[in-house]
Design a protein around this motif. Structure first.
Motif, PDB file in Angstrom:
ATOM      1  N   LEU A 138      -4.022  -4.690 -12.905  1.00 43.60           N
ATOM      2  CA  LEU A 138      -2.999  -3.831 -12.301  1.00 43.60           C
ATOM      3  C   LEU A 138      -3.467  -3.634 -10.856  1.00 43.60           C
ATOM      4  N   LEU A 139      -2.824  -4.310  -9.949  1.00 40.65           N
ATOM      5  CA  LEU A 139      -3.294  -4.311  -8.561  1.00 40.65           C
ATOM      6  C   LEU A 139      -2.606  -3.192  -7.784  1.00 40.65           C
ATOM      7  N   ASP A 140      -3.377  -2.187  -7.420  1.00 43.84           N
ATOM      8  CA  ASP A 140      -2.841  -1.100  -6.603  1.00 43.84           C
ATOM      9  C   ASP A 140      -2.953  -1.510  -5.139  1.00 43.84           C
ATOM     10  N   LEU A 141      -1.809  -1.747  -4.531  1.00 39.45           N
ATOM     11  CA  LEU A 141      -1.824  -2.290  -3.177  1.00 39.45           C
ATOM     12  C   LEU A 141      -2.178  -1.237  -2.125  1.00 39.45           C
ATOM     13  N   HIS A 142      -1.884   0.021  -2.396  1.00 39.20           N
ATOM     14  CA  HIS A 142      -2.320   1.032  -1.433  1.00 39.20           C
ATOM     15  C   HIS A 142      -3.824   1.246  -1.532  1.00 39.20           C
ATOM     16  N   ASN A 143      -4.365   1.184  -2.747  1.00 42.55           N
ATOM     17  CA  ASN A 143      -5.824   1.277  -2.889  1.00 42.55           C
ATOM     18  C   ASN A 143      -6.497   0.123  -2.149  1.00 42.55           C
TER      19      ASN A 143
ATOM     20  N   GLY B 154      -0.526   7.563   1.426  1.00 50.70           N
ATOM     21  CA  GLY B 154      -1.693   8.399   1.672  1.00 50.70           C
ATOM     22  C   GLY B 154      -1.672   8.939   3.087  1.00 50.70           C
ATOM     23  N   ARG B 155      -2.807   9.432   3.524  1.00 57.62           N
ATOM     24  CA  ARG B 155      -2.886   9.996   4.876  1.00 57.62           C
ATOM     25  C   ARG B 155      -4.305   9.817   5.407  1.00 57.62           C
ATOM     26  N   TRP B 156      -4.389   9.825   6.728  1.00 58.11           N
ATOM     27  CA  TRP B 156      -5.697   9.733   7.373  1.00 58.11           C
ATOM     28  C   TRP B 156      -6.357  11.101   7.361  1.00 58.11           C
ATOM     29  N   ILE B 157      -7.634  11.115   7.016  1.00 53.60           N
ATOM     30  CA  ILE B 157      -8.382  12.376   7.019  1.00 53.60           C
ATOM     31  C   ILE B 157      -9.610  12.217   7.914  1.00 53.60           C
ATOM     32  N   ASP B 158     -10.045  13.363   8.446  1.00 55.35           N
ATOM     33  CA  ASP B 158     -11.208  13.371   9.338  1.00 55.35           C
ATOM     34  C   ASP B 158     -12.464  13.700   8.546  1.00 55.35           C
ATOM     35  N   GLY B 159     -13.516  12.977   8.839  1.00 53.38           N
ATOM     36  CA  GLY B 159     -14.808  13.250   8.231  1.00 53.38           C
ATOM     37  C   GLY B 159     -15.823  13.629   9.278  1.00 53.38           C
ATOM     38  N   PRO B 160     -17.082  13.726   8.875  1.00 55.03           N
ATOM     39  CA  PRO B 160     -18.137  14.054   9.840  1.00 55.03           C
ATOM     40  C   PRO B 160     -18.241  12.982  10.918  1.00 55.03           C
TER      41      PRO B 160
ATOM     42  N   GLY C 248     -16.658  12.383  13.562  1.00 53.30           N
ATOM     43  CA  GLY C 248     -15.444  11.790  14.109  1.00 53.30           C
ATOM     44  C   GLY C 248     -14.898  10.611  13.318  1.00 53.30           C
ATOM     45  N   VAL C 249     -15.427  10.382  12.123  1.00 55.93           N
ATOM     46  CA  VAL C 249     -14.961   9.269  11.298  1.00 55.93           C
ATOM     47  C   VAL C 249     -13.611   9.619  10.681  1.00 55.93           C
ATOM     48  N   ARG C 250     -12.690   8.653  10.679  1.00 55.99           N
ATOM     49  CA  ARG C 250     -11.395   8.848  10.019  1.00 55.99           C
ATOM     50  C   ARG C 250     -11.250   7.803   8.927  1.00 55.99           C
ATOM     51  N   ARG C 251     -10.747   8.229   7.779  1.00 56.74           N
ATOM     52  CA  ARG C 251     -10.522   7.271   6.693  1.00 56.74           C
ATOM     53  C   ARG C 251      -9.181   7.557   6.039  1.00 56.74           C
ATOM     54  N   LEU C 252      -8.640   6.530   5.438  1.00 53.66           N
ATOM     55  CA  LEU C 252      -7.334   6.648   4.791  1.00 53.66           C
ATOM     56  C   LEU C 252      -7.536   7.088   3.342  1.00 53.66           C
ATOM     57  N   LEU C 253      -6.948   8.226   3.023  1.00 54.91           N
ATOM     58  CA  LEU C 253      -7.039   8.782   1.672  1.00 54.91           C
ATOM     59  C   LEU C 253      -5.799   8.394   0.880  1.00 54.91           C
ATOM     60  N   ASP C 254      -5.978   7.821  -0.271  1.00 51.66           N
ATOM     61  CA  ASP C 254      -4.875   7.502  -1.183  1.00 51.66           C
ATOM     62  C   ASP C 254      -4.538   8.778  -1.942  1.00 51.66           C
ATOM     63  N   ASP C 255      -3.482   9.476  -1.517  1.00 49.02           N
ATOM     64  CA  ASP C 255      -3.229  10.791  -2.127  1.00 49.02           C
ATOM     65  C   ASP C 255      -1.960  10.851  -2.972  1.00 49.02           C
ATOM     66  N   HIS C 256      -1.159   9.802  -2.981  1.00 46.31           N
ATOM     67  CA  HIS C 256       0.074   9.775  -3.781  1.00 46.31           C
ATOM     68  C   HIS C 256       1.038  10.880  -3.375  1.00 46.31           C
ATOM     69  N   LEU C 257       0.880  11.382  -2.154  1.00 48.06           N
ATOM     70  CA  LEU C 257       1.738  12.474  -1.697  1.00 48.06           C
ATOM     71  C   LEU C 257       2.674  12.048  -0.575  1.00 48.06           C
ATOM     72  N   HIS C 258       2.610  10.774  -0.216  1.00 47.92           N
ATOM     73  CA  HIS C 258       3.404  10.289   0.909  1.00 47.92           C
ATOM     74  C   HIS C 258       4.146   9.018   0.521  1.00 47.92           C
ATOM     75  N   ASP C 259       5.141   8.690   1.320  1.00 45.59           N
ATOM     76  CA  ASP C 259       5.917   7.472   1.069  1.00 45.59           C
ATOM     77  C   ASP C 259       5.020   6.238   1.148  1.00 45.59           C
ATOM     78  N   VAL C 260       5.458   5.206   0.487  1.00 46.56           N
ATOM     79  CA  VAL C 260       4.764   3.919   0.567  1.00 46.56           C
ATOM     80  C   VAL C 260       4.904   3.396   1.992  1.00 46.56           C
ATOM     81  N   PRO C 261       3.794   3.122   2.681  1.00 50.91           N
ATOM     82  CA  PRO C 261       3.911   2.668   4.075  1.00 50.91           C
ATOM     83  C   PRO C 261       4.381   1.218   4.162  1.00 50.91           C
ATOM     84  N   ALA C 262       4.910   0.890   5.319  1.00 48.93           N
ATOM     85  CA  ALA C 262       5.427  -0.468   5.528  1.00 48.93           C
ATOM     86  C   ALA C 262       4.352  -1.520   5.281  1.00 48.93           C
TER      87      ALA C 262
END
Lengths: 287, 78
Positions: A176-181, A213-219, A221-235
């Motif tokens: 089962l290939l999760d493409l957003h993951n 998902g959405r981009w989140i800020d970490g320590p 200044g690092v930013r990473r994309l979080l798979d949160d299932h709370l946003h539309d499927v991106p293009a």
């Protein structure tokens, strides 16, 4: 085994079954081929709830999705957890089930979510052992899903695609290939999502998850994309679906997952149409 | 690499803020004290520490969110 392990011969498109979406799904069954039910939501369900689920399964194709087995572990999955999956399939007539390639507990500690284990030969072997048990006890093999991770799994010796292929081929199960993951892991590691996609065992893909998902800020200044299932499927994820359709000719079941901030049903149906169009476009181009 | 002991160590980092803080202060010593072999200790020292912190925070948030979710039929019954 009442319903699991049906063979599909066409692409299908559906939604994750969530309470907030129930009415909208039931009102649009002409546009929803399949629903995916979180298995753990019904482990302690009453007879009435199970009857309702069975009634639902009689109206629309249903698959079960587990989130807590912890298949990708050097530790064995407990028998009681697999028995619950088996009972739920028998009670509902679900046609298939799936689980994640994750570990979720160890040493009596419950992480409470899906964690990426070290990608190593040891975890490949552990996952294959667990999948053998799962198949034997449940009565049919689960599809296994790649997970999103914000951290490159420590102590990994294998790349993600190589690790997943080792499990899928070693255990003889479908993916089962999760493409957003996949997309999130690639961009978080500075990799090209298309390269990662092409390294996956695409001939073994039977189903697809789409989410946002959405981009989140970490320590630092690092930013990473979080798979949160709370946003539309991106293009970008629809583009990956098109590429998958180009490279994988077998029938696929495509599910959009949405766990909150639910948009109007019309928006979700639009995204299902976008998924249909993306997969069809890829199929038309061909390999 | 990858063992029940390493998985337990990671699970602790993902669920216990004080364990994660101790690891961030002294990675090798903390990993060694948890009984990891030297290969795993080295791997943990070289690990993606920023990612570990972000993952732990994400799991904490997801645990909180999941605890608030119940099946439809249970909700309808109050």
């Amino acid at each position: 085994m009442a319903g699991a392990a049906a063979v599909e011969r066409r692409d299908r498109f559906g939604l994750g079954w969530r309470p907030e979406l129930a009415a909208g799904i039931l009102a649009h069954l002409d546009r929803v081929d399949v629903i995916e039910v979180i298995a753990e939501d019904y482990f302690g369900a009453s007879r009435g709830d199970l009857r309702a689920l069975r009634t639902l399964a009689a109206q629309v194709r249903m698959v079960l999705h587990g989130v807590s087995l912890g298949l990708a572990s050097t530790l064995p999955v407990e028998r009681k957890r697999l028995d619950r999956i088996a009972r739920l399939i028998d009670n509902t007539g679900a046609e298939a089930w799936s689980e994640h390639l994750a570990f979720v507990r160890a040493g009596g500690i419950e992480i409470g979510h899906l964690a990426a284990p070290p990608r190593s030969e040891a975890s490949v072997e552990g996952a294959c052992r667990n999948l053998e048990s799962a198949t034997r006890i449940v009565g049919c093999a689960p599809l296994v899903e790649n997970i999103a991770t914000l951290v490159v799994p420590p102590a990994s010796q294998l790349g993600e695609a190589e690790w997943i292929a080792g499990i899928v081929r070693g255990a003889g199960v479908k993916l089962l290939l999760d493409l957003h993951n996949l997309y999130a892991n690639a961009v978080n590691c500075g990799d090209d999502p298309y390269t990662l996609l092409r390294r996956m065992p695409l001939d073994e893909v039977a189903a697809v998850h789409l989410s946002g998902g959405r981009w989140i800020d970490g320590p630092s200044g690092v930013r990473r994309l979080l798979d949160d299932h709370l946003h539309d499927v991106p293009a970008a994820v629809f583009e990956l679906l098109r590429e998958l359709g180009r490279l994988a000719p077998q029938p696929l079941t495509v599910i959009i997952e949405r766990d909150g901030r639910h948009p109007p049903m019309a928006r979700l149906l639009e995204q299902l149409d976008d998924a249909r169009a993306a997969l069809a476009a890829g199929r038309k181009i061909g390999p | 690499m990858s063992s029940p002991r390493l998985e337990e160590f990671l699970a602790r980092l993902y669920t216990d803020a004080s364990s994660l803080a101790a690891f961030m202060r002294a990675p090798a010593e903390t990993a060694r004290a948890a009984g990891l072999d030297e290969a795993d200790v080295s791997a943990m020292v070289a690990a993606d520490h920023v990612g570990l912190v972000m993952a732990a925070a994400s799991y904490r948030a997801k645990r909180a969110r999941r605890n608030g979710r119940r099946p439809l039929l249970q909700r309808l019954r109050g």
